[in-house]
Scaffold this motif. Sequence first.
Motif, PDB file in Angstrom:
ATOM      1  N   VAL A 176       0.865  -1.185   0.000  1.00  0.00           N
ATOM      2  CA  VAL A 176       0.000   0.000   0.000  1.00  0.00           C
ATOM      3  C   VAL A 176       0.898   1.230   0.000  1.00  0.00           C
ATOM      4  O   VAL A 176       1.845   1.310   0.798  1.00  0.00           O
ATOM      5  N   ARG A 177       0.610   2.150  -0.880  1.00  0.00           N
ATOM      6  CA  ARG A 177       1.446   3.344  -0.953  1.00  0.00           C
ATOM      7  C   ARG A 177       1.314   4.169   0.322  1.00  0.00           C
ATOM      8  O   ARG A 177       0.217   4.332   0.864  1.00  0.00           O
ATOM      9  N   LYS A 178       2.454   4.685   0.825  1.00  0.00           N
ATOM     10  CA  LYS A 178       2.430   5.519   2.025  1.00  0.00           C
ATOM     11  C   LYS A 178       1.507   6.721   1.822  1.00  0.00           C
ATOM     12  O   LYS A 178       1.445   7.296   0.740  1.00  0.00           O
ATOM     13  N   GLY A 179       0.795   7.075   2.889  1.00  0.00           N
ATOM     14  CA  GLY A 179      -0.163   8.150   2.811  1.00  0.00           C
ATOM     15  C   GLY A 179      -1.559   7.691   2.438  1.00  0.00           C
ATOM     16  O   GLY A 179      -2.501   8.479   2.444  1.00  0.00           O
ATOM     17  N   THR A 180      -1.681   6.399   2.102  1.00  0.00           N
ATOM     18  CA  THR A 180      -2.974   5.797   1.783  1.00  0.00           C
ATOM     19  C   THR A 180      -3.404   4.931   2.951  1.00  0.00           C
ATOM     20  O   THR A 180      -2.573   4.227   3.538  1.00  0.00           O
ATOM     21  N   PRO A 181      -4.679   4.952   3.340  1.00  0.00           N
ATOM     22  CA  PRO A 181      -5.119   4.078   4.440  1.00  0.00           C
ATOM     23  C   PRO A 181      -4.753   2.619   4.161  1.00  0.00           C
ATOM     24  O   PRO A 181      -4.957   2.119   3.055  1.00  0.00           O
ATOM     25  N   TYR A 182      -4.167   1.967   5.187  1.00  0.00           N
ATOM     26  CA  TYR A 182      -3.733   0.588   4.972  1.00  0.00           C
ATOM     27  C   TYR A 182      -4.944  -0.332   5.047  1.00  0.00           C
ATOM     28  O   TYR A 182      -5.552  -0.507   6.113  1.00  0.00           O
ATOM     29  N   ALA A 183      -5.293  -0.912   3.910  1.00  0.00           N
ATOM     30  CA  ALA A 183      -6.441  -1.811   3.818  1.00  0.00           C
ATOM     31  C   ALA A 183      -6.219  -2.736   2.636  1.00  0.00           C
ATOM     32  O   ALA A 183      -5.529  -2.380   1.673  1.00  0.00           O
ATOM     33  N   TRP A 184      -6.800  -3.924   2.695  1.00  0.00           N
ATOM     34  CA  TRP A 184      -6.644  -4.884   1.604  1.00  0.00           C
ATOM     35  C   TRP A 184      -7.017  -4.278   0.258  1.00  0.00           C
ATOM     36  O   TRP A 184      -6.363  -4.522  -0.748  1.00  0.00           O
ATOM     37  N   GLU A 185      -8.094  -3.487   0.235  1.00  0.00           N
ATOM     38  CA  GLU A 185      -8.551  -2.942  -1.043  1.00  0.00           C
ATOM     39  C   GLU A 185      -7.607  -1.890  -1.602  1.00  0.00           C
ATOM     40  O   GLU A 185      -7.747  -1.492  -2.767  1.00  0.00           O
ATOM     41  N   ASN A 186      -6.621  -1.447  -0.838  1.00  0.00           N
ATOM     42  CA  ASN A 186      -5.655  -0.461  -1.320  1.00  0.00           C
ATOM     43  C   ASN A 186      -4.309  -1.083  -1.699  1.00  0.00           C
ATOM     44  O   ASN A 186      -3.332  -0.366  -1.935  1.00  0.00           O
ATOM     45  N   ARG A 187      -4.260  -2.410  -1.764  1.00  0.00           N
ATOM     46  CA  ARG A 187      -3.019  -3.065  -2.176  1.00  0.00           C
ATOM     47  C   ARG A 187      -2.888  -3.048  -3.703  1.00  0.00           C
ATOM     48  O   ARG A 187      -3.854  -3.302  -4.417  1.00  0.00           O
ATOM     49  N   TYR A 188      -1.693  -2.774  -4.164  1.00  0.00           N
ATOM     50  CA  TYR A 188      -1.367  -2.798  -5.585  1.00  0.00           C
ATOM     51  C   TYR A 188      -0.144  -3.690  -5.797  1.00  0.00           C
ATOM     52  O   TYR A 188       0.691  -3.845  -4.905  1.00  0.00           O
ATOM     53  N   TRP A 189      -0.050  -4.244  -7.013  1.00  0.00           N
ATOM     54  CA  TRP A 189       1.199  -4.877  -7.403  1.00  0.00           C
ATOM     55  C   TRP A 189       2.251  -3.793  -7.605  1.00  0.00           C
ATOM     56  O   TRP A 189       1.975  -2.727  -8.166  1.00  0.00           O
ATOM     57  N   ASN A 190       3.458  -4.063  -7.153  1.00  0.00           N
ATOM     58  CA  ASN A 190       4.587  -3.158  -7.313  1.00  0.00           C
ATOM     59  C   ASN A 190       5.744  -3.900  -7.970  1.00  0.00           C
ATOM     60  O   ASN A 190       5.951  -5.092  -7.715  1.00  0.00           O
ATOM     61  N   THR A 191       6.495  -3.189  -8.800  1.00  0.00           N
ATOM     62  CA  THR A 191       7.721  -3.752  -9.345  1.00  0.00           C
ATOM     63  C   THR A 191       8.900  -3.198  -8.559  1.00  0.00           C
ATOM     64  O   THR A 191       8.935  -2.017  -8.213  1.00  0.00           O
ATOM     65  N   GLY A 192       9.837  -4.066  -8.245  1.00  0.00           N
ATOM     66  CA  GLY A 192      11.045  -3.679  -7.525  1.00  0.00           C
ATOM     67  C   GLY A 192      12.189  -4.548  -7.981  1.00  0.00           C
ATOM     68  O   GLY A 192      12.122  -5.190  -9.034  1.00  0.00           O
ATOM     69  N   THR A 193      13.255  -4.563  -7.208  1.00  0.00           N
ATOM     70  CA  THR A 193      14.417  -5.388  -7.523  1.00  0.00           C
ATOM     71  C   THR A 193      14.974  -6.007  -6.242  1.00  0.00           C
ATOM     72  O   THR A 193      14.640  -5.590  -5.133  1.00  0.00           O
ATOM     73  N   PHE A 194      15.838  -7.003  -6.426  1.00  0.00           N
ATOM     74  CA  PHE A 194      16.534  -7.603  -5.293  1.00  0.00           C
ATOM     75  C   PHE A 194      17.933  -7.986  -5.727  1.00  0.00           C
ATOM     76  O   PHE A 194      18.225  -8.098  -6.926  1.00  0.00           O
ATOM     77  N   CYS A 195      18.820  -8.166  -4.752  1.00  0.00           N
ATOM     78  CA  CYS A 195      20.151  -8.696  -5.030  1.00  0.00           C
ATOM     79  C   CYS A 195      20.610  -9.517  -3.837  1.00  0.00           C
ATOM     80  O   CYS A 195      20.046  -9.449  -2.752  1.00  0.00           O
ATOM     81  N   TRP A 196      21.629 -10.323  -4.047  1.00  0.00           N
ATOM     82  CA  TRP A 196      22.202 -11.131  -2.963  1.00  0.00           C
ATOM     83  C   TRP A 196      23.130 -10.277  -2.111  1.00  0.00           C
ATOM     84  O   TRP A 196      23.824  -9.392  -2.619  1.00  0.00           O
ATOM     85  N   TRP A 197      23.152 -10.582  -0.820  1.00  0.00           N
ATOM     86  CA  TRP A 197      23.975  -9.840   0.140  1.00  0.00           C
ATOM     87  C   TRP A 197      24.779 -10.861   0.935  1.00  0.00           C
ATOM     88  O   TRP A 197      24.209 -11.687   1.638  1.00  0.00           O
ATOM     89  N   GLY A 198      26.109 -10.800   0.790  1.00  0.00           N
ATOM     90  CA  GLY A 198      26.947 -11.857   1.312  1.00  0.00           C
ATOM     91  C   GLY A 198      27.374 -11.708   2.757  1.00  0.00           C
ATOM     92  O   GLY A 198      27.168 -10.677   3.392  1.00  0.00           O
ATOM     93  N   ASP A 199      27.962 -12.788   3.300  1.00  0.00           N
ATOM     94  CA  ASP A 199      28.556 -12.810   4.641  1.00  0.00           C
ATOM     95  C   ASP A 199      27.581 -12.333   5.715  1.00  0.00           C
ATOM     96  O   ASP A 199      27.935 -11.535   6.588  1.00  0.00           O
TER      97      ASP A 199
END
Length: 361
Positions: A315-338
């Motif tokens: 849920v985007r910040k500033g929007t009431p947190y509720a199931w109906e306010n969930r959206y798919w978001n694209t992001g990224t990830f990477c590996w973090w060692g040690d």
Amino acid sequence: MNRARRWPGVPVALALTLLFTLLTAAAVTATTAAPAAAEQTPLRAADPSVLRVGSTYIAVQSHSGSLVVRQADSPAGLATAPARTVWTDTGGLGEVWAPEIVRDGGRYYVYFAAGKGAAHRMYVIGSDSPDSGYSPASRLALPDDKWAIDGTLFTFGGQRWFVWSGWAGDTDVEQNLYIARMSSPTTPTGARYVISQPRESWERVVGDPYINEGPEPIKDPAGRLHIVYSANGSWSDSYCLADLRLRAGGDPTYVWDWYKSNGCLFGSHRDTMMTGWDPTLHVDGPGHHTFVLLDGDIATSPPAGPRFPLMFHAVRKGTPYAWENRYWNTGTFCWWGDTTYRRAHVPGPTSDTGWSLKFFE
């Protein structure tokens, strides 16, 4: 302080890394600079499941008692791609939740939960095409026949496995993560084994019940298995992603061979984050993610170094947190060692060091 990232050298794994890079180069642009803001798609929905076949991204979504499949040339493009209905609940199963699309032996399988109340169980449909021709739904005969959701199939160590979120008994006290062997994409075999319970303080911020759900497998650059999962209730902005890492040479069915991250790795509250991991800037309650892997196969998990695609709901910040306010978001990830995960008062070594993950909006 952030732990230093371990970069791969030039050993034997270089050939595999180059092969992966060639396979992904046409469809993935890696970046080392964090986006200015989370990329919220126009799709108001939860529980994304996305894989890549060639240069095409394929997603499945639950919508009004049906399952729909979308295809696009980028993860962000899925939100506006045409949705093709591949299955509808004509039998009145009720509450069709969190489908997962996988590819096994060139065939597509969609696993989903359906039911009412305590009757939720896992079902599967299969097809040679990602968006048509699916078989009727069949119920997975998971061991012990208890409430089950969020299940998905993967192969590790030459063995098919199924991992899901479920109840130990017949009451809604807590949702644990379970694993079982599969003799085929549709046939569980043997017992179920618990691999995680929501017993850490940071995953018990909200309860009734306490939650471990949305398990997603991936393999790190050292070949070790991880199950990244969602903790805390999805009705709360404390929803977050955490990690289970199997010890080197460990048995996936033995709970004490799994080491849990010491806090959320992707979340919106600093007090629940693992030391060295920062909370989100643009969204609240990120969770139930999907690693966008080639063919959905953890054998194609990315190497160390660059970032790779990720999708999650939030849920985007500033929007009431509720199931109906969930959206798919694209992001990224990477590996973090040690990265060391620590535990106490359990059998076996109390710490384990290896790869962890960093997530970016």
